[in-house]
Enzyme design. Structure first.
Site, PDB file in Angstrom:
ATOM      1  N   GLU A  70       9.392   1.474  11.005  1.00  0.00           N
ATOM      2  CA  GLU A  70      10.441   2.483  10.802  1.00  0.00           C
ATOM      3  C   GLU A  70       9.714   3.810  10.830  1.00  0.00           C
ATOM      4  O   GLU A  70       8.969   4.114   9.904  1.00  0.00           O
ATOM      5  CB  GLU A  70      11.114   2.318   9.433  1.00  0.00           C
ATOM      6  N   LYS A 102       0.896  -1.181   0.000  1.00  0.00           N
ATOM      7  CA  LYS A 102       0.000   0.000   0.000  1.00  0.00           C
ATOM      8  C   LYS A 102       0.923   1.216   0.000  1.00  0.00           C
ATOM      9  O   LYS A 102       1.449   1.620   1.042  1.00  0.00           O
ATOM     10  CB  LYS A 102      -0.868  -0.041   1.261  1.00  0.00           C
ATOM     11  N   GLU A 104       8.794  16.471  14.944  1.00  0.00           N
ATOM     12  CA  GLU A 104       9.307  16.305  13.586  1.00  0.00           C
ATOM     13  C   GLU A 104       8.682  17.345  12.656  1.00  0.00           C
ATOM     14  O   GLU A 104       7.477  17.578  12.707  1.00  0.00           O
ATOM     15  CB  GLU A 104       8.930  14.890  13.119  1.00  0.00           C
ATOM     16  N   GLY A 118       2.347   4.359  13.130  1.00  0.00           N
ATOM     17  CA  GLY A 118       3.006   3.140  13.611  1.00  0.00           C
ATOM     18  C   GLY A 118       2.316   2.588  14.853  1.00  0.00           C
ATOM     19  O   GLY A 118       2.095   1.376  14.995  1.00  0.00           O
ATOM     20  N   CYS A 168      13.488  10.865   7.057  1.00  0.00           N
ATOM     21  CA  CYS A 168      13.228  10.451   8.441  1.00  0.00           C
ATOM     22  C   CYS A 168      14.439  10.722   9.331  1.00  0.00           C
ATOM     23  O   CYS A 168      14.301  11.109  10.479  1.00  0.00           O
ATOM     24  CB  CYS A 168      12.862   8.984   8.484  1.00  0.00           C
ATOM     25  N   GLY A 192       6.819   5.203   8.097  1.00  0.00           N
ATOM     26  CA  GLY A 192       5.912   6.358   8.116  1.00  0.00           C
ATOM     27  C   GLY A 192       5.974   7.019   9.478  1.00  0.00           C
ATOM     28  O   GLY A 192       6.973   6.887  10.194  1.00  0.00           O
ATOM     29  N   SER A 193       4.898   7.683   9.831  1.00  0.00           N
ATOM     30  CA  SER A 193       4.926   8.473  11.056  1.00  0.00           C
ATOM     31  C   SER A 193       4.788   7.590  12.302  1.00  0.00           C
ATOM     32  O   SER A 193       4.210   6.498  12.252  1.00  0.00           O
ATOM     33  CB  SER A 193       3.790   9.498  11.025  1.00  0.00           C
ATOM     34  N   THR A 194       5.264   8.111  13.403  1.00  0.00           N
ATOM     35  CA  THR A 194       5.166   7.399  14.679  1.00  0.00           C
ATOM     36  C   THR A 194       3.694   7.193  15.061  1.00  0.00           C
ATOM     37  O   THR A 194       3.316   6.117  15.548  1.00  0.00           O
ATOM     38  CB  THR A 194       5.937   8.184  15.751  1.00  0.00           C
TER      39      THR A 194
HETATM   40  P1  NAD Z   1       2.214   8.574   7.358  1.00  0.00           P
HETATM   41  O1  NAD Z   1       2.420   7.779   8.587  1.00  0.00           O
HETATM   42  O2  NAD Z   1       1.172   9.594   7.331  1.00  0.00           O
HETATM   43  O3  NAD Z   1       1.890   7.597   6.142  1.00  0.00           O
HETATM   44  C1  NAD Z   1       2.707   6.496   5.822  1.00  0.00           C
HETATM   45  C2  NAD Z   1       1.864   5.429   5.188  1.00  0.00           C
HETATM   46  O4  NAD Z   1       0.906   4.985   6.150  1.00  0.00           O
HETATM   47  C3  NAD Z   1       1.071   5.902   3.973  1.00  0.00           C
HETATM   48  O5  NAD Z   1       1.050   4.884   3.011  1.00  0.00           O
HETATM   49  C4  NAD Z   1      -0.326   6.118   4.559  1.00  0.00           C
HETATM   50  O6  NAD Z   1      -1.357   5.995   3.609  1.00  0.00           O
HETATM   51  C5  NAD Z   1      -0.379   5.004   5.581  1.00  0.00           C
HETATM   52  N1  NAD Z   1      -1.377   5.214   6.638  1.00  0.00           N
HETATM   53  C6  NAD Z   1      -1.819   6.402   7.153  1.00  0.00           C
HETATM   54  N2  NAD Z   1      -2.771   6.169   8.093  1.00  0.00           N
HETATM   55  C7  NAD Z   1      -2.910   4.820   8.182  1.00  0.00           C
HETATM   56  C8  NAD Z   1      -3.727   3.963   8.968  1.00  0.00           C
HETATM   57  N3  NAD Z   1      -4.607   4.432   9.861  1.00  0.00           N
HETATM   58  N4  NAD Z   1      -3.602   2.627   8.802  1.00  0.00           N
HETATM   59  C9  NAD Z   1      -2.718   2.116   7.915  1.00  0.00           C
HETATM   60  N5  NAD Z   1      -1.939   2.876   7.121  1.00  0.00           N
HETATM   61  C10 NAD Z   1      -2.021   4.216   7.261  1.00  0.00           C
HETATM   62  O7  NAD Z   1       3.658   9.145   6.987  1.00  0.00           O
HETATM   63  P2  NAD Z   1       4.055  10.052   5.734  1.00  0.00           P
HETATM   64  O8  NAD Z   1       3.568  11.414   5.989  1.00  0.00           O
HETATM   65  O9  NAD Z   1       3.665   9.374   4.456  1.00  0.00           O
HETATM   66  O10 NAD Z   1       5.652   9.968   5.810  1.00  0.00           O
HETATM   67  C11 NAD Z   1       6.386  10.766   6.644  1.00  0.00           C
HETATM   68  C12 NAD Z   1       6.751  10.024   7.903  1.00  0.00           C
HETATM   69  O11 NAD Z   1       7.478   8.844   7.574  1.00  0.00           O
HETATM   70  C13 NAD Z   1       7.667  10.821   8.788  1.00  0.00           C
HETATM   71  O12 NAD Z   1       7.270  10.700  10.117  1.00  0.00           O
HETATM   72  C14 NAD Z   1       9.027  10.169   8.573  1.00  0.00           C
HETATM   73  O13 NAD Z   1       9.924  10.339   9.603  1.00  0.00           O
HETATM   74  C15 NAD Z   1       8.641   8.756   8.367  1.00  0.00           C
HETATM   75  N6  NAD Z   1       9.711   8.030   7.658  1.00  0.00           N
HETATM   76  C16 NAD Z   1      10.470   7.159   8.371  1.00  0.00           C
HETATM   77  C17 NAD Z   1      11.506   6.457   7.747  1.00  0.00           C
HETATM   78  C18 NAD Z   1      12.362   5.480   8.534  1.00  0.00           C
HETATM   79  O14 NAD Z   1      13.072   4.673   7.926  1.00  0.00           O
HETATM   80  N7  NAD Z   1      12.355   5.504   9.860  1.00  0.00           N
HETATM   81  C19 NAD Z   1      11.754   6.655   6.389  1.00  0.00           C
HETATM   82  C20 NAD Z   1      10.954   7.557   5.691  1.00  0.00           C
HETATM   83  C21 NAD Z   1       9.914   8.231   6.347  1.00  0.00           C
END
Ligand code: NAD
Length: 501
Positions: free
Chosen positions: A268, A192, A404, A250, A303, A245-247
């Site tokens: 991550e 996804k 962040e 997660g 990130c 993605g975001s904490t």
């Molecule tokens: P996000 O958490 O908003 O989205 C990430 C993914 O999660 C997207 O595909 C989104 O559609 C999905 N998502 C959102 N809500 C969801 C839910 N309720 N259930 C399941 N999936 C859901 O993050 P973003 O804005 O796309 O990315 C930025 C974030 O990612 C930042 O916090 C960044 O630090 C982090 N990031 C971390 C790393 C790492 O390796 N640690 C690498 C890149 C980005």
């Protein structure tokens, strides 16, 4: 394949492309069952570049069912390891052959300069796939020490169907950091991708099948996080969710795992990485140039971005002055399809507004802008541009230090002692990465040991190769990407005890 060398040539290539917009299930593009769609907008100018199929829970069910039949008939997992390896190698070759098309799609969709995609993202994508392809027949089990009446075998088996949920900052690379080890281990996967930038992920899946990957082994469901992402994370036939993605999201995924089948959850997540400049560093100018890349590359949407600059008080004023001047010299904020552009727009207008709100909040809390602070000399009013920004007069309790930003915004804090630098660096809910600049080996070792971060760079920032496990301490996550161990993280251990007496 000639690589375009001017903006006009990249524009011409982009005009000739008709991006695929469906879900990719069982080896072909299909519309969402309910016919829902969402617009895919380029942050370059706000134009809609594609209308994407928007997967819902029923589409996730269909994608997982397709993976389940691929898993159960063993069309991938039971393929000889070297045959799987050949498919992954061919996959990388096909991606390489399509570099120009993938680069322009990524650039249009996400706003990243096309030169960055070609010179950074794509080479890393290829390295990742080739590395995990090479790992496939290096996985070994064990025969443990038993008495003569028994034989004990420990083997590693794939998990089954794995769900991957990825972000928009490096759309192809973040997907491949998951998909390459998932597939190398013999699993089937539903990806996804982030709704902000799904176009290239669909191409990755198409090319996997073109490379000989059996249909149904790697499916993609575009859609919103709260719909398709949530449905995938709740699905009872998914054995593991791997997420970048975001904490905040997660944490939700851990809840969904508990509410469904107790699937494994690999996270991550966010970061707020410190870069520490000790008074004895080798060369301040070199350190500053690297530090600038550590925060402003990819317009700060990284990130592990080194957004907290912790500078010994004796260096502070010279550091701030040179950092600002060199940033202005090093970054050319312009159209991402211009090969000379080094900073493009942020991924979306929403993200631009988020970042500008954080800049305004930092000012309200008393931080002072030493550089940037707004849209700067943006090439288009409709583009999501934010100029590189630097804050001084910053306190540890300010939001700009604790939260962040995920944009081109850094803050400088002065410190007087090593202990204070470590306390500031570790004073965060995050622990993804950190860097230390010092000429003293003993200082370097002491600080590496004291820093609460999954990745620590000494006298560099962001360096590494596929042998480097990448992931965080604390609320930056609970797993590691890259490195051969991440292959084992997509497998489970079986112990078989044979009674021989
Ligand atoms: P996000 O958490 O908003 O989205 C990430 C993914 O999660 C997207 O595909 C989104 O559609 C999905 N998502 C959102 N809500 C969801 C839910 N309720 N259930 C399941 N999936 C859901 O993050 P973003 O804005 O796309 O990315 C930025 C974030 O990612 C930042 O916090 C960044 O630090 C982090 N990031 C971390 C790393 C790492 O390796 N640690 C690498 C890149 C980005």
């Amino acid at each position: 394949m000639k690589t375009p060398s001017t903006r006009a040539e990249w524009e011409a290539l982009s005009a000739s492309l008709r991006p695929d917009t469906g879900l990719f299930i069982e080896g072909r593009f299909v519309p969402a069952l309910g016919g829902e769609t969402f617009d895919c907008t380029s942050p370059r100018d706000g134009q809609v570049i594609a209308v994407m199929a928007q997967g819902q829970a029923a589409d996730v069910d269909r994608a997982v069912a397709s993976c389940m039949s691929a898993w159960q008939d063993g069309r991938w997992a039971r393929l000889a390891p070297r045959a799987r390896m050949a498919v992954l190698q061919q996959w990388a070759d096909l991606i390489e052959a399509q570099s120009n098309e993938l680069a322009v799609l990524e650039s249009l969709d996400m706003g990243k300069p096309v030169s960055d995609v070609l010179n950074n993202d794509l080479p890393e994508v290829l390295k990742t796939i080739r590395y995990f392809a090479e790992c496939i027949d290096k996985v070994e089990g064990a025969v443990t020490a038993t008495d003569a009446t028994a034989l004990h075998l420990i083997t590693h088996e794939p998990l089954g169907v794995v769900g991957a949920i990825t972000p928009w900052n490096y759309p192809m690379l973040m997907a491949v950091w998951k998909l390459a080890p998932i597939l190398a281990a013999g699993n089937c996967a539903v990806l996804k991708p982030a709704e902000q930038a799904p176009l290239t992920c669909l191409q990755l899946a198409r090319l996997f099948v073109e490379a000989g990957g059996p249909p149904g082994v790697f499916n993609v469901v575009n859609g919103l996080g709260a719909e398709a992402g949530k449905a995938l994370a709740l699905h009872p036939d998914v054995q593991k969710i791997t997420f970048t993605g975001s904490t905040a999201v997660g944490k939700l995924l851990m809840v969904y795992a508990g509410q469904s089948n107790m699937k494994r959850v690999a996270l991550e997540t966010g970061g707020k990485s410190p870069q520490i400049f000790m008074p004895d560093l080798y060369d301040l100018d070199t350190a500053i140039d690297r530090a600038i890349g550590g925060i402003y590359d990819n317009a700060g949407q990284v990130c592990n971005a080194g957004s907290r600059l912790l500078v010994h008080r004796s260096l502070h004023d010279r550091f701030v002055e040179r950092f600002a001047a060199r940033t202005e010299a090093l970054y050319r904020m312009s159209d991402p399809l211009d090969p000379a552009t080094t900073m493009g727009p942020l991924v979306s207008q929403t993200q631009k507004q988020n970042v500008l709100k954080r800049v305004a909040l930092a000012q309200q809390q008393g931080a002072r802008i030493a550089l940037g602070g707004g849209a700067g000399a943006a090439p288009s009013e409709d583009g999501a541009y934010v100029a590189p920004t630097l804050f001084v007069d910053v306190r540890q309790d300010m939001s700009i230090v604790q939260e962040e930003t995920f944009g081109p915004v850094a803050s400088v804090q002065a410190f007087d002692s090593e202990a204070e630098a470590i306390a500031l660096a570790n004073g965060s809910i995050y622990g993804l990465a950190a860097s230390v600049w010092t000429a003293d080996l003993k200082t370097a070792h002491r600080m590496v040991a004291a820093l609460q971060a999954g990745v620590v760079w000494v006298n560099c920032f962001g360096d590494g190769d596929m042998t480097q496990p990448f992931g965080g301490y604390k609320q930056s996550g609970n797993s590691r990407d890259k490195h051969k161990d991440s292959l084992l993280a997509y497998m489970q251990t079986k112990s078989a005890w044979f009674q021989l007496a």
